[in-house]
Scaffold this active site. Structure first.
Site, mmCIF file in Angstrom:
data_model
loop_
_atom_site.group_PDB
_atom_site.id
_atom_site.type_symbol
_atom_site.label_atom_id
_atom_site.label_comp_id
_atom_site.label_asym_id
_atom_site.label_seq_id
_atom_site.Cartn_x
_atom_site.Cartn_y
_atom_site.Cartn_z
ATOM 1 N N ASP A 2 -2.284 -0.953 10.534
ATOM 2 C CA ASP A 2 -2.447 -0.990 9.082
ATOM 3 C C ASP A 2 -3.183 -2.235 8.596
ATOM 4 O OD1 ASP A 2 -1.272 1.430 8.589
ATOM 5 O OD2 ASP A 2 0.678 0.624 7.999
ATOM 6 N N LYS B 32 0.843 -1.182 0.000
ATOM 7 C CA LYS B 32 0.000 0.000 0.000
ATOM 8 C C LYS B 32 0.886 1.241 0.000
ATOM 9 C CE LYS B 32 0.906 1.221 4.449
ATOM 10 N NZ LYS B 32 1.637 2.449 4.849
#
Length: 293
Positions: free
Chosen positions: A145, A20
């Protein structure tokens, strides 16, 4: 293919754990427990670790091979699988094989993504039928996350990164440099000179071009190689830091422009050419293969 054959095939598959990028990161406050309150934007890129899940009959959870510097008990895939077993009472076992491609300590979320892929895929393979919301809650216990990787779509995030709102972002080509350093996230968030009182913005502000990263100045001043990478990459497009680093990235409107930058930088840096994607490659594979129950 029957449902049984489909499930057997899923055990033999390699499952993606994508990277990401944080396209923006603002620190707007701090909780009493020390956690920072954030506004950030997550988008996936098509760089992935790959994970294979091998069924075992003795109920144990283990790694096919350990990752250098990470004890098996501390590996987030092991923690994720054991958390599923603990929370559901599942007696199944698994041997987890991780093909590690994403750099560690780079801000690309590799360990968190590996954990999320473990949660999502074992939920299917073990027939647990847990909701996405439940898996996200489990993921948050493993790391801030992890929920975005369980959610599986580009998102505007608040809180400590767990309050997610899906958004569509242009899927541009990306060049990523991994400097030869490991940025310690804890060190950055403890830094006295870190900005912790940025003004909150709206999604429309981000779309209009507000994409500062409040960690940038702290990381750049402490890690010379990050500073150098930002300078080199900015010769091709606006260079930005993802998360707390160490990776820096630049977006490009065309593949050819990204390839030119990649070719110019690859002899000096550890560099990656990737495509930004709004849907996680994991969920694209799940839907395409019709593995979702």
């Amino acid at each position: 293919m029957t449902q049984k054959q489909n499930k057997q095939s899923a055990w033999m598959e390699k499952w993606p754990a994508p990277a990401k990028l944080n396209l923006m990161l603002r620190i707007i406050g701090q909780r009493e427990d020390g956690y920072h309150l954030l506004q950030t934007v997550f988008q996936f890129v098509d760089l992935c670790d790959w994970i294979t899940f091998h069924p075992v009959n003795d109920g144990r959870v283990s790694l096919y091979r350990t990752i250098s510097g990470v004890p098996e008990a501390e590996d987030l895939t092991i923690k994720a699988a054991n958390l599923l077993k603990t929370e559901t009472g599942c007696s199944n076992g698994v041997c987890i094989e991780v093909e590690k491609n994403l750099p560690m300590g780079g801000g690309l979320g590799g360990g968190s993504s590996d954990a999320a892929t473990t949660l999502v895929v074992l939920n299917e393979l073990w027939g647990l039928r847990l909701t996405t919301e439940k898996l996200m809650k489990f993921g948050l216990a493993l790391g801030a996350d992890v929920p975005i990787f369980v959610c599986g779509y580009s998102s505007w995030a608040e809180g400590v990164g767990e309050k997610l709102e899906r958004i569509d972002i242009p899927e541009q080509w990306v060049v990523i440099i991994k400097p030869d350093c490991h940025v310690n996230t804890r060190e950055i968030f403890l830094a006295k000179d870190l900005t912790r009182n940025s003004k909150s913005i709206k999604i429309s502000d981000f779309i209009a071009g507000q994409h500062q990263n409040d960690c940038l100045d702290v990381v750049r001043e402490r890690y010379q190689s990050v500073k150098d990478a930002l300078v080199d990459l900015s010769g091709f497009s606006e260079a930005r830091l993802t998360g707390t680093g160490a990776c820096v990235f630049a977006q490009f409107d065309s593949k050819s422009a990204a390839v030119d930058a990649y070719k110019s930088l690859k002899n000096k840096w550890q560099v990656y050419l990737a495509k930004g994607v709004n849907e996680s490659p994991l969920f694209s594979k799940l839907k395409f293969g019709k593995y979702i129950s």
